[in-house]
Design a protein around this motif. Structure first.
Motif, PDB file in Angstrom:
ATOM      1  N   LEU A   7       0.971  -1.119   0.030  1.00  0.00           N
ATOM      2  CA  LEU A   7      -0.003  -0.038  -0.060  1.00  0.00           C
ATOM      3  C   LEU A   7       0.832   1.342  -0.137  1.00  0.00           C
ATOM      4  CD1 LEU A   7      -2.710   1.401   0.366  1.00  0.00           C
ATOM      5  CD2 LEU A   7      -2.573   1.298   2.854  1.00  0.00           C
ATOM      6  N   LEU A   8       0.643   2.150  -0.867  1.00  0.00           N
ATOM      7  CA  LEU A   8       1.466   3.519  -0.941  1.00  0.00           C
ATOM      8  C   LEU A   8       0.644   4.582  -0.386  1.00  0.00           C
ATOM      9  CD1 LEU A   8       2.512   3.098  -4.741  1.00  0.00           C
ATOM     10  CD2 LEU A   8       3.739   2.356  -2.707  1.00  0.00           C
ATOM     11  N   VAL A   9       1.272   5.330   0.628  1.00  0.00           N
ATOM     12  CA  VAL A   9       0.642   6.387   1.172  1.00  0.00           C
ATOM     13  C   VAL A   9       1.690   7.707   0.863  1.00  0.00           C
ATOM     14  CG1 VAL A   9      -0.431   7.205   3.390  1.00  0.00           C
ATOM     15  CG2 VAL A   9      -0.437   5.002   2.997  1.00  0.00           C
ATOM     16  N   ASP A  10       0.997   8.748   0.053  1.00  0.00           N
ATOM     17  CA  ASP A  10       1.745   9.981  -0.017  1.00  0.00           C
ATOM     18  C   ASP A  10       0.818  10.960  -0.532  1.00  0.00           C
ATOM     19  OD1 ASP A  10       3.602  11.848  -1.005  1.00  0.00           O
ATOM     20  OD2 ASP A  10       5.216  10.515  -0.478  1.00  0.00           O
ATOM     21  N   ASP A  11       1.017  12.195  -0.001  1.00  0.00           N
ATOM     22  CA  ASP A  11      -0.001  13.266  -0.344  1.00  0.00           C
ATOM     23  C   ASP A  11       0.259  13.877  -1.969  1.00  0.00           C
ATOM     24  OD1 ASP A  11       2.425  14.671   0.717  1.00  0.00           O
ATOM     25  OD2 ASP A  11       1.305  16.482   1.114  1.00  0.00           O
ATOM     26  N   ASP A  12       1.667  13.413  -2.253  1.00  0.00           N
ATOM     27  CA  ASP A  12       2.059  14.035  -3.652  1.00  0.00           C
ATOM     28  C   ASP A  12       1.782  12.899  -4.799  1.00  0.00           C
ATOM     29  OD1 ASP A  12       3.562  14.888  -5.835  1.00  0.00           O
ATOM     30  OD2 ASP A  12       5.144  15.546  -4.717  1.00  0.00           O
ATOM     31  N   PRO A  13       0.753  13.208  -5.662  1.00  0.00           N
ATOM     32  CA  PRO A  13       0.387  12.283  -6.541  1.00  0.00           C
ATOM     33  C   PRO A  13       1.786  11.753  -7.587  1.00  0.00           C
ATOM     34  CG  PRO A  13      -0.381  14.363  -7.296  1.00  0.00           C
ATOM     35  CD  PRO A  13       0.130  14.445  -5.681  1.00  0.00           C
ATOM     36  N   LEU A  14       2.785  12.783  -7.796  1.00  0.00           N
ATOM     37  CA  LEU A  14       3.811  12.529  -8.546  1.00  0.00           C
ATOM     38  C   LEU A  14       4.649  11.387  -7.980  1.00  0.00           C
ATOM     39  CD1 LEU A  14       4.778  16.085  -9.781  1.00  0.00           C
ATOM     40  CD2 LEU A  14       3.741  14.217 -11.149  1.00  0.00           C
ATOM     41  N   VAL A  15       4.857  11.530  -6.483  1.00  0.00           N
ATOM     42  CA  VAL A  15       5.686  10.594  -5.796  1.00  0.00           C
ATOM     43  C   VAL A  15       5.142   9.269  -5.898  1.00  0.00           C
ATOM     44  CG1 VAL A  15       6.374  10.015  -3.340  1.00  0.00           C
ATOM     45  CG2 VAL A  15       6.704  12.266  -4.066  1.00  0.00           C
ATOM     46  N   ARG A  16       3.646   9.193  -5.542  1.00  0.00           N
ATOM     47  CA  ARG A  16       2.950   7.920  -5.711  1.00  0.00           C
ATOM     48  C   ARG A  16       3.163   7.412  -7.030  1.00  0.00           C
ATOM     49  NH1 ARG A  16      -1.473  10.733  -3.349  1.00  0.00           N
ATOM     50  NH2 ARG A  16      -2.858  10.288  -5.442  1.00  0.00           N
ATOM     51  N   SER A  36      -3.712   9.166  -0.219  1.00  0.00           N
ATOM     52  CA  SER A  36      -3.154  10.641  -0.208  1.00  0.00           C
ATOM     53  C   SER A  36      -2.777  11.121   1.140  1.00  0.00           C
ATOM     54  CB  SER A  36      -4.095  11.359  -1.245  1.00  0.00           C
ATOM     55  OG  SER A  36      -5.190  11.518  -0.591  1.00  0.00           O
ATOM     56  N   ASP A  37      -3.539  10.523   2.212  1.00  0.00           N
ATOM     57  CA  ASP A  37      -3.454  10.945   3.407  1.00  0.00           C
ATOM     58  C   ASP A  37      -3.654   9.880   4.381  1.00  0.00           C
ATOM     59  OD1 ASP A  37      -3.716  13.761   5.036  1.00  0.00           O
ATOM     60  OD2 ASP A  37      -5.150  12.245   6.158  1.00  0.00           O
ATOM     61  N   GLY A  38      -3.048  10.159   5.740  1.00  0.00           N
ATOM     62  CA  GLY A  38      -3.010   9.076   6.776  1.00  0.00           C
ATOM     63  C   GLY A  38      -4.303   8.934   7.162  1.00  0.00           C
ATOM     64  N   SER A  39      -5.204   9.664   7.129  1.00  0.00           N
ATOM     65  CA  SER A  39      -6.675   9.566   7.470  1.00  0.00           C
ATOM     66  C   SER A  39      -7.283   8.452   6.921  1.00  0.00           C
ATOM     67  CB  SER A  39      -7.580  10.837   7.504  1.00  0.00           C
ATOM     68  OG  SER A  39      -7.734  11.165   6.306  1.00  0.00           O
ATOM     69  N   ASP A  56       4.248   8.145   3.890  1.00  0.00           N
ATOM     70  CA  ASP A  56       4.975   9.328   3.875  1.00  0.00           C
ATOM     71  C   ASP A  56       4.821   9.774   5.309  1.00  0.00           C
ATOM     72  OD1 ASP A  56       6.022  11.757   3.236  1.00  0.00           O
ATOM     73  OD2 ASP A  56       4.326  12.731   2.453  1.00  0.00           O
ATOM     74  N   ILE A  57       5.679  10.907   5.951  1.00  0.00           N
ATOM     75  CA  ILE A  57       5.399  11.272   7.154  1.00  0.00           C
ATOM     76  C   ILE A  57       4.500  12.671   7.045  1.00  0.00           C
ATOM     77  CG2 ILE A  57       6.543  12.539   9.021  1.00  0.00           C
ATOM     78  CD1 ILE A  57       8.621  10.747   9.065  1.00  0.00           C
ATOM     79  N   ARG A  58       4.828  13.466   6.218  1.00  0.00           N
ATOM     80  CA  ARG A  58       4.208  14.650   6.344  1.00  0.00           C
ATOM     81  C   ARG A  58       2.788  14.762   5.317  1.00  0.00           C
ATOM     82  NH1 ARG A  58       9.476  15.963   6.849  1.00  0.00           N
ATOM     83  NH2 ARG A  58      10.011  17.089   8.927  1.00  0.00           N
ATOM     84  N   MET A  59       1.733  14.991   5.762  1.00  0.00           N
ATOM     85  CA  MET A  59       0.487  14.733   4.975  1.00  0.00           C
ATOM     86  C   MET A  59      -0.339  15.869   5.516  1.00  0.00           C
ATOM     87  SD  MET A  59       0.163  10.949   4.017  1.00  0.00           S
ATOM     88  CE  MET A  59       0.552  10.070   5.713  1.00  0.00           C
ATOM     89  N   PRO A  60      -1.313  16.396   4.915  1.00  0.00           N
ATOM     90  CA  PRO A  60      -2.152  17.588   5.405  1.00  0.00           C
ATOM     91  C   PRO A  60      -3.194  17.332   6.527  1.00  0.00           C
ATOM     92  CG  PRO A  60      -2.984  16.625   3.355  1.00  0.00           C
ATOM     93  CD  PRO A  60      -1.645  16.124   3.531  1.00  0.00           C
TER      94      PRO A  60
END
Length: 226
Positions: A7-16, A36-39, A56-60
């Motif tokens: 499972l990929l978790v990152d708020d940046d679609p380019l990173v994903r 795109s978010d931890g929630s 990812d660590i930093r997400m909105p």
């Protein structure tokens, strides 16, 4: 061979997209979802049952640290590898203490990220001894005396052999290396590691390493930790 469910978790679609591209070339890894978010993570984990989460660590809305803590508090949670742009980020340390199996830098070569997913799925942390020392040294400056006292209280639950194994794990040795150093079989090492994890209420070898460091077992000045 059963594919590793990722499972990929990152708020940046380019990173994903980049992660999906590099993982897509591995025959033994299957991307089962993206967030795109931890929630969003817990619901996706319920639905997709991943073996490993790249977080990812930093997400909105909800950061990766909180999401990791929630996942590791569940029954039979997936392994978590945190993604970061820093070699020694305080939040990464928190994530490791919360039960993450390690971390990878976002600029890590693709082949190494793929290898990290495989290692974590196989039960091995993805921190090299050098990086482990960097992280633990970064954490050493704040409330060190309090941490050392508390860590030693926890480690008092171990017998002498288990303590030796904990120190070896803290030094970044693999099971075979521990077996050779302590003159025991690999199976016995695995048993001792399992007992250390159970007695101390820890999730993985990285947490053993951090606790051993906090107790002063790895600094060369108090090897017995007594």
């Amino acid at each position: 061979m059963t594919a590793i469910r990722l499972l990929l978790v990152d708020d940046d679609p380019l990173v994903r997209a980049g992660l999906a591209l590099m993982m897509g070339g591995a025959d033994d890894i299957e991307i089962v979802g993206e967030a795109s978010d931890g929630s969003e993570v817990e619901a996706l984990v319920d639905r997709t049952r991943p073996d490993v989460v790249l977080m990812d660590i930093r997400m909105p809305s909800m950061d990766g640290l909180t999401a990791t803590e929630r996942l590791r508090g569940r029954d039979d949670p997936p392994q978590v590898v945190v993604l970061t742009t820093f070699h020694a980020d305080e939040q990464v340390l928190h994530a490791l203490r919360a039960g993450a199996a390690g971390f990878v830098l976002k600029d890590t070569p693709p082949a190494e990220i793929v290898a990290a997913v495989r290692r974590v799925a196989g039960g091995d942390p993805v921190l090299s001894p050098t990086v482990t020392r960097q992280l633990m040294a970064h954490a050493a400056g704040t409330a060190a005396d309090t941490r050392r006292s508390r860590a030693r209280e926890r480690l008092a639950a171990l017998n002498d052999r288990e303590r030796e194994v904990a120190v070896a794990v803290g030094r970044g040795l693999a099971n075979a290396e521990i077996a050779a150093a302590l003159f025991m079989s690999v199976a016995t090492v695995k048993t001792h590691v399992s007992r250390v994890l159970a007695k101390l209420g820890l999730n993985n070898r990285v947490q053993i390493a951090l606790l051993a460091y906090d107790a002063g077992l790895l600094d060369g000045t108090d090897g017995a930790g007594r």
